[in-house]
Write an enzyme that holds these catalytic residues in place. Structure first.
Site, PDB file in Angstrom:
ATOM      1  N   LEU A  65       7.868  21.094  17.336  1.00  0.00           N
ATOM      2  CA  LEU A  65       6.494  21.599  17.355  1.00  0.00           C
ATOM      3  C   LEU A  65       6.178  22.383  16.076  1.00  0.00           C
ATOM      4  O   LEU A  65       7.088  22.766  15.339  1.00  0.00           O
ATOM      5  CB  LEU A  65       6.316  22.486  18.593  1.00  0.00           C
ATOM      6  CG  LEU A  65       6.431  21.726  19.931  1.00  0.00           C
ATOM      7  CD1 LEU A  65       6.672  22.677  21.104  1.00  0.00           C
ATOM      8  CD2 LEU A  65       5.181  20.882  20.171  1.00  0.00           C
ATOM      9  N   PRO A  66       4.876  22.624  15.816  1.00  0.00           N
ATOM     10  CA  PRO A  66       4.515  23.246  14.532  1.00  0.00           C
ATOM     11  C   PRO A  66       5.095  24.641  14.307  1.00  0.00           C
ATOM     12  O   PRO A  66       5.562  24.942  13.221  1.00  0.00           O
ATOM     13  CB  PRO A  66       2.979  23.299  14.584  1.00  0.00           C
ATOM     14  CG  PRO A  66       2.591  22.218  15.541  1.00  0.00           C
ATOM     15  CD  PRO A  66       3.689  22.181  16.567  1.00  0.00           C
ATOM     16  N   THR A  96      10.856  24.439  13.081  1.00  0.00           N
ATOM     17  CA  THR A  96      11.144  25.580  12.195  1.00  0.00           C
ATOM     18  C   THR A  96      10.274  26.735  12.661  1.00  0.00           C
ATOM     19  O   THR A  96       9.040  26.669  12.563  1.00  0.00           O
ATOM     20  CB  THR A  96      10.803  25.245  10.726  1.00  0.00           C
ATOM     21  OG1 THR A  96      11.538  24.082  10.345  1.00  0.00           O
ATOM     22  CG2 THR A  96      11.185  26.397   9.818  1.00  0.00           C
ATOM     23  N   LYS A 171      18.302  27.802   7.868  1.00  0.00           N
ATOM     24  CA  LYS A 171      17.183  26.963   7.403  1.00  0.00           C
ATOM     25  C   LYS A 171      16.297  27.725   6.409  1.00  0.00           C
ATOM     26  O   LYS A 171      15.958  27.215   5.338  1.00  0.00           O
ATOM     27  CB  LYS A 171      16.380  26.511   8.629  1.00  0.00           C
ATOM     28  CG  LYS A 171      15.003  25.978   8.362  1.00  0.00           C
ATOM     29  CD  LYS A 171      14.998  24.531   7.994  1.00  0.00           C
ATOM     30  CE  LYS A 171      13.604  24.101   7.574  1.00  0.00           C
ATOM     31  NZ  LYS A 171      13.528  22.730   7.179  1.00  0.00           N
ATOM     32  N   LYS A 246       5.064  27.503   4.310  1.00  0.00           N
ATOM     33  CA  LYS A 246       5.373  28.005   5.656  1.00  0.00           C
ATOM     34  C   LYS A 246       6.790  28.586   5.695  1.00  0.00           C
ATOM     35  O   LYS A 246       7.023  29.681   6.195  1.00  0.00           O
ATOM     36  CB  LYS A 246       5.254  26.849   6.672  1.00  0.00           C
ATOM     37  CG  LYS A 246       5.768  27.219   8.062  1.00  0.00           C
ATOM     38  CD  LYS A 246       5.929  26.028   8.993  1.00  0.00           C
ATOM     39  CE  LYS A 246       6.708  26.457  10.234  1.00  0.00           C
ATOM     40  NZ  LYS A 246       6.961  25.380  11.175  1.00  0.00           N
TER      41      LYS A 246
HETATM   42  P1  NAD Z   1       3.400  17.618  13.010  1.00  0.00           P
HETATM   43  O1  NAD Z   1       2.232  18.522  12.939  1.00  0.00           O
HETATM   44  O2  NAD Z   1       3.321  16.274  12.396  1.00  0.00           O
HETATM   45  O3  NAD Z   1       3.834  17.413  14.554  1.00  0.00           O
HETATM   46  C1  NAD Z   1       3.729  18.410  15.526  1.00  0.00           C
HETATM   47  C2  NAD Z   1       3.312  17.709  16.818  1.00  0.00           C
HETATM   48  O4  NAD Z   1       3.312  18.676  17.869  1.00  0.00           O
HETATM   49  C3  NAD Z   1       1.897  17.125  16.759  1.00  0.00           C
HETATM   50  O5  NAD Z   1       1.947  15.735  17.072  1.00  0.00           O
HETATM   51  C4  NAD Z   1       1.127  17.917  17.806  1.00  0.00           C
HETATM   52  O6  NAD Z   1       0.139  17.148  18.488  1.00  0.00           O
HETATM   53  C5  NAD Z   1       2.243  18.338  18.743  1.00  0.00           C
HETATM   54  N1  NAD Z   1       1.932  19.508  19.566  1.00  0.00           N
HETATM   55  C6  NAD Z   1       1.417  20.697  19.175  1.00  0.00           C
HETATM   56  N2  NAD Z   1       1.284  21.519  20.253  1.00  0.00           N
HETATM   57  C7  NAD Z   1       1.721  20.813  21.329  1.00  0.00           C
HETATM   58  C8  NAD Z   1       1.827  21.101  22.713  1.00  0.00           C
HETATM   59  N3  NAD Z   1       1.449  22.282  23.205  1.00  0.00           N
HETATM   60  N4  NAD Z   1       2.317  20.154  23.526  1.00  0.00           N
HETATM   61  C9  NAD Z   1       2.693  18.936  23.045  1.00  0.00           C
HETATM   62  N5  NAD Z   1       2.611  18.595  21.749  1.00  0.00           N
HETATM   63  C10 NAD Z   1       2.125  19.535  20.897  1.00  0.00           C
HETATM   64  O7  NAD Z   1       4.626  18.451  12.386  1.00  0.00           O
HETATM   65  P2  NAD Z   1       5.999  17.862  11.805  1.00  0.00           P
HETATM   66  O8  NAD Z   1       5.852  17.593  10.354  1.00  0.00           O
HETATM   67  O9  NAD Z   1       6.505  16.809  12.735  1.00  0.00           O
HETATM   68  O10 NAD Z   1       6.916  19.173  11.905  1.00  0.00           O
HETATM   69  C11 NAD Z   1       7.417  19.635  13.148  1.00  0.00           C
HETATM   70  C12 NAD Z   1       8.356  20.800  12.881  1.00  0.00           C
HETATM   71  O11 NAD Z   1       9.404  20.364  12.013  1.00  0.00           O
HETATM   72  C13 NAD Z   1       7.684  21.991  12.180  1.00  0.00           C
HETATM   73  O12 NAD Z   1       8.175  23.175  12.735  1.00  0.00           O
HETATM   74  C14 NAD Z   1       8.088  21.824  10.724  1.00  0.00           C
HETATM   75  O13 NAD Z   1       8.119  23.040  10.026  1.00  0.00           O
HETATM   76  C15 NAD Z   1       9.483  21.207  10.875  1.00  0.00           C
HETATM   77  N6  NAD Z   1       9.945  20.382   9.738  1.00  0.00           N
HETATM   78  C16 NAD Z   1       9.110  19.452   9.178  1.00  0.00           C
HETATM   79  C17 NAD Z   1       9.578  18.668   8.121  1.00  0.00           C
HETATM   80  C18 NAD Z   1       8.680  17.619   7.478  1.00  0.00           C
HETATM   81  O14 NAD Z   1       9.051  17.084   6.413  1.00  0.00           O
HETATM   82  N7  NAD Z   1       7.547  17.260   8.074  1.00  0.00           N
HETATM   83  C19 NAD Z   1      10.879  18.822   7.647  1.00  0.00           C
HETATM   84  C20 NAD Z   1      11.715  19.751   8.265  1.00  0.00           C
HETATM   85  C21 NAD Z   1      11.230  20.527   9.320  1.00  0.00           C
END
Ligand code: NAD
Length: 293
Positions: A65-66, A96, A171, A246
């Protein structure tokens, strides 16, 4: 077979969830975005219309999740799934989030006799899709051992970093180092160029000398030397400026909470904040080189 609930099927979560299903596991998924849920069904994931349905009687809950507020709300909020999972369920949060959030959410779950590990990842969407993520896991030994089985279906390197929250510590310290090293590497390429040394020649020398580092050899911010780097693809992410920002903000807050002096981490945060304020938050973080004079 254990029932796995997977919540959060965004850029990272969708590939991770599908890899669990492809490994033959029983995966039940939910995301607020119905299109994201529809996408994972082709891999054998069972989709659900709400979070409670996905998590009912789950033995393992995995979240991607975000931010911390989303994790707390999904686990412990009004429709919190802590009330409907199986008695001995393990929560594996791969998002994260802040160290404090990871520790306090885990403490609140333990009041309900539920266990949690924090398991943030290194590696972007490409690694999530092919199952080659690195996981940094915080939590008790027994919970780490239980989580590892599932993390292995989504990643290549699984590290136990210590007690709860230590995955997030690893991390944010790692990403602070990455943010700083990308700016430092960019400055070096710019300096060399201004003094008459082209990027490829500088790369050939420095990548074999003491300035060598990952930002240079695997992700070179100057176009040319590393063909797969975003610098050769108009700085499309990759890992976006806003994602780096972030993580640098999480590192700053964590540093402030323990009085740690992280001067270069602060400068990196300010640098990426400026890019974001200038509307460049969606570009890859290596695009910082373009802003240096
Ligand atoms: P994203 O925004 O693409 O995905 C998050 C998903 O969570 C969305 O599809 C959203 O609809 C869903 N969501 C939000 N609230 C919700 C709820 N209450 N119930 C159900 N679903 C819900 O984000 P991402 O890029 O997939 O990143 C996710 C996590 O991974 C973050 O914490 C980010 O910091 C971490 N991260 C991302 C990357 C990257 O390259 N994108 C790399 C390492 C770590």
């Amino acid at each position: 077979m254990s029932k796995i609930a997977f919540i959060g099927l965004g850029n990272m979560g969708s590939g991770m969830c599908m890899n669990l299903a492809k490994a033959g596991l029983d995966v039940h998924a939910f995301d607020l975005n119905p299109d994201a849920v529809a996408k994972v069904v082709s891999a054998g994931v069972t989709s659900h219309e709400n979070v409670t349905a996905a998590a009912r009687d789950a033995d393992i809950v995995i979240t991607m999740l975000p931010a911390g507020a989303h994790v707390r709300s999904v686990y412990l909020g009004e429709a919190g799934i802590a009330e409907c999972v199986s008695e001995n369920a393990l929560f594996i949060d791969c998002s994260t989030i802040s160290v404090d959030d990871a520790r306090s959410i885990s403490a609140d779950l333990s009041v309900k006799n539920l266990n949690m590990v924090d398991a943030p990842v290194s590696g972007g969407t490409a690694a999530a899709n092919v199952g080659s993520l690195t996981f940094m896991v915080g939590g008790e030994d027994k919970n780490f051992a239980r989580a590892k089985v599932y993390l292995e279906a989504m990643g290549k390197n699984i590290f136990h970093a210590g007690g709860i929250g230590n995955g997030q510590v690893a991390k944010l310290a790692n990403n602070m180092l990455l943010g700083i090293s990308m700016i430092a590497t960019s400055e070096a390429f710019k300096l060399a160029e201004k003094l008459g040394l082209d990027a490829q020649t500088f790369f050939d020398i420095s990548s074999k000398a003491s300035g060598q580092n990952w930002s240079m050899t695997s992700y070179c911010p100057a176009p040319g030397p590393v063909p797969a780097a975003p610098s050769n693809n108009e700085y499309k992410p990759g890992f976006a400026v806003d994602m780096m920002l972030k993580d640098l903000r999480l590192a700053q807050n964590a540093a402030n909470s323990v009085g740690a002096k992280v001067t270069f981490g602060k400068m990196a945060e300010e640098t990426y904040a400026r890019l974001s304020e200038n509307g460049l938050g969606g570009l890859d973080f290596s695009s910082v080189i373009e802003q240096l004079n």
